[in-house]
Design a protein around this motif. Sequence first.
Motif, PDB file in Angstrom:
ATOM      1  N   ARG A  93       3.984   5.796  -5.503  1.00 49.64           N
ATOM      2  CA  ARG A  93       2.893   5.979  -4.536  1.00 49.64           C
ATOM      3  C   ARG A  93       1.576   6.164  -5.262  1.00 49.64           C
ATOM      4  O   ARG A  93       1.530   6.469  -6.465  1.00 49.64           O
ATOM      5  N   PRO A  94       0.466   5.977  -4.532  1.00 51.86           N
ATOM      6  CA  PRO A  94      -0.841   6.208  -5.156  1.00 51.86           C
ATOM      7  C   PRO A  94      -1.009   7.661  -5.587  1.00 51.86           C
ATOM      8  O   PRO A  94      -0.445   8.577  -4.968  1.00 51.86           O
ATOM      9  N   THR A  95      -1.780   7.867  -6.630  1.00 54.20           N
ATOM     10  CA  THR A  95      -2.063   9.240  -7.071  1.00 54.20           C
ATOM     11  C   THR A  95      -3.152   9.884  -6.223  1.00 54.20           C
ATOM     12  O   THR A  95      -3.297  11.105  -6.235  1.00 54.20           O
ATOM     13  N   ALA A  96      -3.916   9.083  -5.516  1.00 55.42           N
ATOM     14  CA  ALA A  96      -5.019   9.606  -4.701  1.00 55.42           C
ATOM     15  C   ALA A  96      -4.492  10.528  -3.607  1.00 55.42           C
ATOM     16  O   ALA A  96      -3.378  10.358  -3.108  1.00 55.42           O
ATOM     17  N   GLU A  97      -5.297  11.484  -3.251  1.00 62.06           N
ATOM     18  CA  GLU A  97      -4.953  12.360  -2.136  1.00 62.06           C
ATOM     19  C   GLU A  97      -4.990  11.550  -0.847  1.00 62.06           C
ATOM     20  O   GLU A  97      -5.779  10.622  -0.695  1.00 62.06           O
ATOM     21  N   GLY A  98      -4.150  11.926   0.082  1.00 61.75           N
ATOM     22  CA  GLY A  98      -4.170  11.239   1.366  1.00 61.75           C
ATOM     23  C   GLY A  98      -2.777  10.914   1.842  1.00 61.75           C
ATOM     24  O   GLY A  98      -1.767  11.296   1.230  1.00 61.75           O
ATOM     25  N   ARG A  99      -2.722  10.207   2.950  1.00 61.16           N
ATOM     26  CA  ARG A  99      -1.457   9.808   3.550  1.00 61.16           C
ATOM     27  C   ARG A  99      -1.416   8.288   3.627  1.00 61.16           C
ATOM     28  O   ARG A  99      -2.436   7.630   3.860  1.00 61.16           O
ATOM     29  N   PHE A 100      -0.220   7.752   3.428  1.00 58.69           N
ATOM     30  CA  PHE A 100      -0.055   6.315   3.311  1.00 58.69           C
ATOM     31  C   PHE A 100       1.117   5.834   4.164  1.00 58.69           C
ATOM     32  O   PHE A 100       2.073   6.575   4.407  1.00 58.69           O
ATOM     33  N   ALA A 101       1.020   4.598   4.617  1.00 64.51           N
ATOM     34  CA  ALA A 101       2.168   3.993   5.294  1.00 64.51           C
ATOM     35  C   ALA A 101       3.318   3.896   4.294  1.00 64.51           C
ATOM     36  O   ALA A 101       3.107   3.668   3.095  1.00 64.51           O
ATOM     37  N   ALA A 102       4.537   4.060   4.792  1.00 56.81           N
ATOM     38  CA  ALA A 102       5.711   4.066   3.918  1.00 56.81           C
ATOM     39  C   ALA A 102       6.493   2.772   4.042  1.00 56.81           C
ATOM     40  O   ALA A 102       6.667   2.228   5.139  1.00 56.81           O
ATOM     41  N   ILE A 103       6.994   2.308   2.900  1.00 51.83           N
ATOM     42  CA  ILE A 103       7.846   1.126   2.850  1.00 51.83           C
ATOM     43  C   ILE A 103       9.156   1.520   2.182  1.00 51.83           C
ATOM     44  O   ILE A 103       9.159   2.064   1.070  1.00 51.83           O
ATOM     45  N   VAL A 104      10.261   1.264   2.851  1.00 53.11           N
ATOM     46  CA  VAL A 104      11.571   1.424   2.221  1.00 53.11           C
ATOM     47  C   VAL A 104      11.885   0.108   1.527  1.00 53.11           C
ATOM     48  O   VAL A 104      11.995  -0.937   2.175  1.00 53.11           O
ATOM     49  N   LEU A 105      12.006   0.155   0.213  1.00 51.59           N
ATOM     50  CA  LEU A 105      12.264  -1.032  -0.593  1.00 51.59           C
ATOM     51  C   LEU A 105      13.749  -1.083  -0.938  1.00 51.59           C
ATOM     52  O   LEU A 105      14.250  -0.236  -1.681  1.00 51.59           O
ATOM     53  N   TYR A 106      14.426  -2.077  -0.396  1.00 47.52           N
ATOM     54  CA  TYR A 106      15.860  -2.246  -0.627  1.00 47.52           C
ATOM     55  C   TYR A 106      16.097  -3.210  -1.785  1.00 47.52           C
ATOM     56  O   TYR A 106      15.560  -4.321  -1.809  1.00 47.52           O
ATOM     57  N   SER A 107      16.942  -2.782  -2.690  1.00 49.04           N
ATOM     58  CA  SER A 107      17.199  -3.533  -3.916  1.00 49.04           C
ATOM     59  C   SER A 107      18.260  -4.605  -3.724  1.00 49.04           C
ATOM     60  O   SER A 107      18.898  -4.705  -2.678  1.00 49.04           O
ATOM     61  N   GLU A 108      18.454  -5.363  -4.767  1.00 46.91           N
ATOM     62  CA  GLU A 108      19.587  -6.276  -4.862  1.00 46.91           C
ATOM     63  C   GLU A 108      20.865  -5.440  -5.044  1.00 46.91           C
ATOM     64  O   GLU A 108      20.826  -4.218  -5.009  1.00 46.91           O
ATOM     65  N   ILE A 109      21.972  -6.106  -5.293  1.00 43.65           N
ATOM     66  CA  ILE A 109      23.249  -5.425  -5.478  1.00 43.65           C
ATOM     67  C   ILE A 109      23.276  -4.547  -6.736  1.00 43.65           C
ATOM     68  O   ILE A 109      24.201  -3.754  -6.910  1.00 43.65           O
ATOM     69  N   TYR A 110      22.267  -4.656  -7.585  1.00 43.67           N
ATOM     70  CA  TYR A 110      22.268  -3.946  -8.871  1.00 43.67           C
ATOM     71  C   TYR A 110      21.615  -2.565  -8.799  1.00 43.67           C
ATOM     72  O   TYR A 110      21.538  -1.860  -9.797  1.00 43.67           O
ATOM     73  N   GLN A 111      21.108  -2.196  -7.633  1.00 42.70           N
ATOM     74  CA  GLN A 111      20.389  -0.945  -7.405  1.00 42.70           C
ATOM     75  C   GLN A 111      19.001  -0.980  -8.067  1.00 42.70           C
ATOM     76  O   GLN A 111      18.369  -2.026  -8.110  1.00 42.70           O
ATOM     77  N   ILE A 112      18.526   0.152  -8.570  1.00 44.92           N
ATOM     78  CA  ILE A 112      17.100   0.257  -8.918  1.00 44.92           C
ATOM     79  C   ILE A 112      16.867  -0.196 -10.359  1.00 44.92           C
ATOM     80  O   ILE A 112      16.742   0.610 -11.297  1.00 44.92           O
ATOM     81  N   THR A 113      16.804  -1.488 -10.530  1.00 39.77           N
ATOM     82  CA  THR A 113      16.583  -2.104 -11.840  1.00 39.77           C
ATOM     83  C   THR A 113      15.090  -2.096 -12.188  1.00 39.77           C
ATOM     84  O   THR A 113      14.236  -1.778 -11.358  1.00 39.77           O
ATOM     85  N   ASP A 114      14.776  -2.508 -13.409  1.00 36.60           N
ATOM     86  CA  ASP A 114      13.372  -2.572 -13.820  1.00 36.60           C
ATOM     87  C   ASP A 114      12.555  -3.536 -12.955  1.00 36.60           C
ATOM     88  O   ASP A 114      11.420  -3.204 -12.571  1.00 36.60           O
ATOM     89  N   PRO A 115      13.057  -4.739 -12.614  1.00 39.36           N
ATOM     90  CA  PRO A 115      12.267  -5.601 -11.724  1.00 39.36           C
ATOM     91  C   PRO A 115      12.006  -4.975 -10.353  1.00 39.36           C
ATOM     92  O   PRO A 115      10.925  -5.168  -9.772  1.00 39.36           O
ATOM     93  N   ILE A 116      12.960  -4.216  -9.829  1.00 40.67           N
ATOM     94  CA  ILE A 116      12.745  -3.539  -8.547  1.00 40.67           C
ATOM     95  C   ILE A 116      11.682  -2.456  -8.697  1.00 40.67           C
ATOM     96  O   ILE A 116      10.811  -2.288  -7.829  1.00 40.67           O
TER      97      ILE A 116
END
Length: 250
Positions: free
Chosen positions: A24-47
């Motif tokens: 997330r941004p380091t700036a103070e404030g509130r942001f819209a949220a996105i749930v990012l779903y990975s490939e079958i490999y879970q949270i890899t470096d490209p993800i």
Amino acid sequence: MLIRTDEQADIGTPTGEMRVHLARPTAEGRFAAIVLYSEIYQITDPIRRLAAQLAGEGFLVAMPEVYHEHEPPGTVLAYDTPGTERGNALKFVKPATAHDTDARALFDWLEAHPACTGALGTFGVCLGGHLALRASLDPRVRAAVCFYPTDLHTRTLGRDAGGDDTMARIDELRGEAMLVFGRQDPHVPFAGRSAIRERLEEAGRSYTWFEVNAQHAFLRDGAPRFDAALARLSMGWALAHLSRWLTPPR
């Protein structure tokens, strides 16, 4: 925009604690949220790099470990034959309904997060493309971005646990979905793409559709099938879609 990528949380679900990684941004404030779903490999470096890109555009990005019931927290499967076999096996073992309860728990958590505006979207690639669409059946989700979603037209997510009903439930979609496919993707051939689009039309849902001349996983940077030009182009589409539906008040 400066971002931070060092946060994580363990969220309770009906099937056990699920580790979620945040960008997330380091700036103070509130942001819209996105749930990012990975490939079958879970949270890899490209993800993680994809999450950083989205966070740099001003979103709070949450990456769940989708196989939390079967792998220890922090597990990342390798982009090799054993990793692929393990990831593919788990996508058939885990019931589709368990992904639903995961999504509800994560949406509840994000809505209460002090850095979240309450606007929710989903984004996913491969297995994650399917999960992003399925999770967007929750009426709280305003927008979904689904890159080459697998097992959607075959209805085989959670096959060993009874299969899935994502296609049957498309009528429940309330936000707008964006779907991107590679025409040379053997996992979602022409007949499969046609079945998905026909179902969206039949249900009268709001969606945006793109087909490009590319292979499966063309968005994954550093991979043999990575297409840098198409990745830049399609990410522009995705960011415009997310900004349109998540940034303005509803």
